[in-house]
Design an enzyme around this catalytic site. Structure first.
Site, PDB file in Angstrom:
ATOM      1  N   GLU A   1     -17.933  27.670  12.210  1.00 28.49           N
ATOM      2  CA  GLU A   1     -16.588  27.826  12.785  1.00 28.49           C
ATOM      3  C   GLU A   1     -15.535  27.772  11.671  1.00 28.49           C
ATOM      4  OE1 GLU A   1     -13.380  25.069  13.754  1.00 28.49           O
ATOM      5  OE2 GLU A   1     -14.947  24.440  15.163  1.00 28.49           O
ATOM      6  N   HIS A   2     -15.687  26.813  10.743  1.00 34.05           N
ATOM      7  CA  HIS A   2     -14.746  26.747   9.607  1.00 34.05           C
ATOM      8  C   HIS A   2     -14.802  28.041   8.780  1.00 34.05           C
ATOM      9  CE1 HIS A   2     -13.576  22.304   9.037  1.00 34.05           C
ATOM     10  NE2 HIS A   2     -14.050  22.411  10.271  1.00 34.05           N
TER      11      HIS A   2
ATOM     12  N   GLU B   1     -13.996  15.580   6.866  1.00 39.43           N
ATOM     13  CA  GLU B   1     -13.704  15.546   8.303  1.00 39.43           C
ATOM     14  C   GLU B   1     -14.588  14.506   8.993  1.00 39.43           C
ATOM     15  OE1 GLU B   1     -14.061  19.340  10.280  1.00 39.43           O
ATOM     16  OE2 GLU B   1     -13.692  18.473  12.254  1.00 39.43           O
TER      17      GLU B   1
ATOM     18  N   HIS C   1     -20.557  24.065  13.846  1.00 40.92           N
ATOM     19  CA  HIS C   1     -19.187  23.673  13.507  1.00 40.92           C
ATOM     20  C   HIS C   1     -18.803  24.142  12.109  1.00 40.92           C
ATOM     21  CE1 HIS C   1     -16.609  20.506  11.521  1.00 40.92           C
ATOM     22  NE2 HIS C   1     -15.792  20.959  12.436  1.00 40.92           N
TER      23      HIS C   1
END
Lengths: 441, 451
Positions: free
Chosen positions: B73-74, B150, B70
């Site tokens: 992905e950022h 997040e 993840h």
């Protein structure tokens, strides 16, 4: 399987790409029924389905005093039985024709949406008519749905987003009905009886406050009588709507203690109404300041450069009787103060300086190019056609809208920024354990 | 419960729609370097959804680096060798497009929605960031803080977040599905550029990617553009034919998670059983489990749990069941019961167990089964309206070990499920020794809402 979406990135830079040519090419036809009900129709026969969006202006602002939550509860009860069908029989009948109905109460409206198969259109819409026009409001259903709402309201008491939103509206609207929680309080929900529910049903679903859009597999000729069948038996009109609200935001900062690691922040001040002549430049300004996240100044400064939040957004929030300009974000308790300071600086900077030519150019390219994306499915077109009617924008708006965005100049933004942005009135609700921030009250 | 592929298979059931016009076009191709392309034509609006799906997700992370899929992905929105930090999304926006990305246990996907005549632009940039990202240390560290925020927002700020993480961790004894997709905070805090880049170099390549384009395009156009922009990227050696993760041993002990949190105002009980996933060429069991979940808890009014516990005994304010068979390895089926005021979690759990047991004995109501099938078939038709949803269905299936044929067959398999199949599926999955029961409680009150 949880998915984690990256909120996006980025801010102003030079690009040399050509202007985006696409334009929404859709033909909207206003259809008025023999009984005088008008709907905006977009015909598309490529899929055998029909989408209907109905919106009754009024909403939870019509809750009688002390009966907050009545319209929300009434709306939740529409699918809980009609005539000789109880909640179970109604739900089973709906499933048998695979119809999809949605019922929602909002501050200014009750919205009802339907997706139905052409094959079962008549049966499906007859069910929808009965739900809207002849709901039973059976006592056991009232108690059951009320208990569900009460349970959710209890959970809201420790939900920082809910606490922050409600506190902000309370601060903004004081003794106006907009200050009240739309879903009611534990006390007001307990006080609701069947009689009140029946009354707000008569008040909230009325023909002269109805906007309808219809998209999909139907012709103009078929739609007229169908509108009368669906809505014809509703009352013609309802009680007075609220007075204009005075926005009472004057730079206050309210801190609400909740033991959570990340503070939730809602901020804002008075905004503009949808019919304000400056709405479009204000909308473009917001896109650059904090709207949507794409390359906005707030996202760049608070998220990208400093990693202080996962997402920060601002938006114009025009209601029927007040205009607000609101923003929100969440930051760890230890750094939320720094993030608040940056927002204040950016607000002041925009108020004084406005935007650059390049920023304006980028925002226009995005807004005009992305407009057709709102018309790529029946469901989204139905939503757009409804929004245009609610805002009273006229049939030709779809074709004019991008030209209006294109016409905005740096000078327009500067003028609107000076009018709209009031750094000293920016008001705050912070829920959490923020470090180094002191409430002003 | 719906599969959005256009070839609608009606197995011996009367109903429904005449075939929708112009929606029978799904094509695929494979480039020499192994990139798979799928094109879903929908010419109603001059818009496309462009998606690149990688066959890598959180369950493929090295131990101790939870959430790095993840995090990476950022970082794909940061600089590449030729684009500066943030320029990717800036260019998409300047062309009137929206873009974003998402990560699951089994896949990582990136997408744009944009005018159809801008497809080449976004495809070119997707090809670039498949192999050329170069985020730089400063951007990596700032983004690490963003991801920690997040996590606070998604998990820590509500009591349901930690509760769900503990339930999943208890469900999987050995498989990495027990680790949250976003990662544990103490491991997120240790990310650095090399950790992310090493994961990137190992997994991002054309032979580990699926391009899915839906909208106002033809397969010829898409294949030509894919060949032009992705074609020159060499295949990566060492990408396995099938990903192999640590598998579950036989599960032999019923587990319980009791999570207390002073923020809880509405306690509830949940039950999760390990359950088989949809397997290529072998989806019948998963189809039966899907229908089982719909029957038991798919509706707040007509489902078995709602009828018995909400409308009948009024033990519960809300109930539900959930199963998603999509995933490379074993998935799970979950039930929850939110007790009414004055009902304890213990009573709610007992009532739930009674319902599940009785269902296995008595089997489904044939009329309810028929209504669910009507809705399954209707979902095929409704699903045609969203090009984005159709692209997602295909991409998520192809990155979860399934083929296009499996996707096409799914709806028909759901429609073919019999009452006996459902009972067999229930017997298969209702094994206490492969389950986790969760109680979400407030600190001071373990008796449900007593006040």
């Amino acid at each position: 399987m949880k998915m984690f979406a990256s909120a996006l990135v980025i801010a102003g830079g030079l690009l040399s790409v050509s202007a985006v040519p696409v334009r929404a090419e859709i033909e909207i036809v206003p259809v008025t029924s023999p009984g005088g009900i008008t709907a905006w129709l977009y015909e598309d026969h490529s899929i055998p389905i029909l989408s209907i969006e109905a919106n009754f202006r009024g909403g939870t602002a019509l809750d009688p005093e002390g009966m907050e939550g009545a319209v929300t509860l009434m709306t939740g009860l529409l699918e809980e039985g009609t005539g000789d069908m109880d909640a179970t029989a109604f739900a089973q009948a709906t499933e048998s024709v695979a119809a999809r109905f949605g019922y929602d109460a909002h501050l200014d409206s009750v919205s009802i949406s339907a997706e139905v198969l052409t094959e079962f259109r008549d049966e499906s819409l007859d069910l929808l008519r009965r739900a809207m026009v002849e709901p039973s409001f059976d006592e056991s259903a009232v108690d059951r749905v009320r208990a569900q709402i009460v349970s959710m309201r209890r959970s809201d008491q420790t939900d920082p987003d809910s606490i922050a939103r409600e506190a902000f509206y309370e601060m903004a609207f004081d003794d106006h009905v907009y200050a009240r929680p739309t879903e009611g309080t534990l006390e007001s929900l307990a006080a609701l009886d069947v009689e009140t529910i029946r009354q707000v049903h008569k008040d909230a679903l009325v023909k002269d406050r109805l906007k309808v859009s219809v998209v999909g597999d139907i012709t103009e000729e078929e739609l007229g009588p169908l509108l009368d069948d669906l809505f014809g038996d509703l009352p013609q009109s309802g009680p007075e709507r609220p007075e204009m609200a005075e926005v009472k935001l004057d730079g206050e900062m309210r801190v609400i203690d909740l033991n959570i690691p990340q503070s939730v922040v809602v901020f804002g001040h008075e905004g503009v109404f949808r019919d304000d002549p400056d709405f479009i430049p204000a909308f473009v300004l917001d896109q650059i300041l904090g709207g949507g996240g794409f390359g906005s100044r707030l996202t760049e400064e608070v998220r990208e450069k400093r990693g202080l939040t996962y997402g920060i957004y601002s938006y114009l929030a025009p209601s029927d009787f007040a205009g607000l300009y609101i923003g929100s974000f969440s930051s760890a308790n230890g750094v939320v103060g720094e993030a608040v300071d940056i927002v204040k600086q950016e607000w002041a900077k925009m108020a004084e300086e406005g935007v650059t030519e390049q920023e304006l150019e980028d925002a226009k390219r995005y807004l005009t190019g992305a407009y057709p994306l709102r018309f790529d499915s029946n469901a989204s077109i139905a939503g757009q056609l409804l929004g245009l009617q609610i805002a009273d924008l006229g049939l030709d708006y779809v074709n004019q809208r991008n030209a209006m965005v294109e016409a905005v100049t740096v000078e327009d933004i500067k003028r609107v920024a000076a009018r709209l942005l009031q750094p000293e009135e920016l008001s705050w609700v912070i829920v959490g354990r923020p470090e180094g921030l002191n409430a002003t009250n | 419960m719906r599969a959005a592929i256009a070839t609608v298979v009606f197995l011996g059931v009367p109903l429904i729609a005449p075939a929708a016009e112009g929606f029978d076009d799904i094509h695929s191709f494979t480039l020499d370097n192994g990139l798979t392309g799928v094109v879903i034509e929908d010419h109603r609006a001059p818009v496309v959804t462009n998606m690149v799906w990688y066959r890598v997700g959180a369950a493929d992370e090295p131990p101790g680096q939870s959430g790095v899929a993840h995090f990476l992905e950022h970082l794909l929105f940061k600089a590449t060798d030729t684009l500066e930090d943030g320029e990717f999304s800036r260019i998409v926006a300047a062309n009137g497009g929206d873009d974003n990305a998402f990560t699951s246990q089994d896949y990582t996907a990136y997408f744009q929605r944009i005018a159809a005549d801008r497809l080449e632009l976004v495809m070119e940039m997707e090809a670039d960031r498949m192999v050329n990202i170069n985020p730089g240390d400063e951007a990596v560290l700032a983004e690490r803080d963003v991801v920690r925020e997040e996590r606070r927002q998604r998990v820590e700020n509500s009591p349901g977040g930690p509760f769900n993480e503990h339930r999943l961790a208890a469900l999987y004894l050995n498989h990495p599905y027990g680790t949250p997709v976003i990662g544990w905070d103490h491991e997120i805090a240790q990310y650095d550029e090399e950790m992310a880049m090493s994961f990137y170099r190992e997994h991002y390549a054309p032979n580990n990617a699926i391009l899915v384009v839906a909208g106002d395009v033809t397969v010829e156009e898409v294949e030509a553009l894919a060949e032009k922009h992705f074609g020159p990227i060499p295949a990566l050696e060492g990408i396995p034919e099938r990903r192999v993760r640590p598998q579950e041993p036989p599960q032999r002990a019923e587990r319980r998670v009791e999570y207390r949190d002073p923020r809880v105002r509405q306690p509830y009980v949940s039950r999760t059983y390990l359950a088989p996933n949809r397997k290529p060429g072998d989806q019948e069991t998963a189809a039966a489990i899907s229908v089982l979940a719909e029957l038991l808890g798919g509706s707040g009014i007509t489902s078995v749990m709602a009828q018995e516990l909400q409308i009948g005994s009024e033990v519960a304010l809300a109930t539900g069941a959930y199963y998603n068979g999509l995933g490379l390895d074993d998935q799970s089926i979950s039930f929850y019961v939110v007790p009414s005021e004055g009902v304890s979690l213990e009573e709610a759990e007992a009532a739930m167990d009674e319902v599940l047991e009785r269902f296995v004995e008595e089997g489904p109501d044939p009329e309810q089964l028929e209504r669910i099938k009507t809705q399954i078939r209707a979902a095929e038709i409704y699903g045609l309206d969203s090009q984005q949803a159709r692209a997602r269905k295909v991409g998520s299936a192809l990155t979860s070990g399934l083929t296009l044929q499996d996707v096409e067959e799914w709806s028909g398999l759901l429609a073919a499920v019999t009452a006996d199949d459902v009972v067999e599926a229930a017997k298969l999955v209702f094994r206490p020794e492969a389950s986790v029961t969760g109680w979400l409680m407030s600190e001071e009150n373990t008796e449900g809402l007593g006040q």
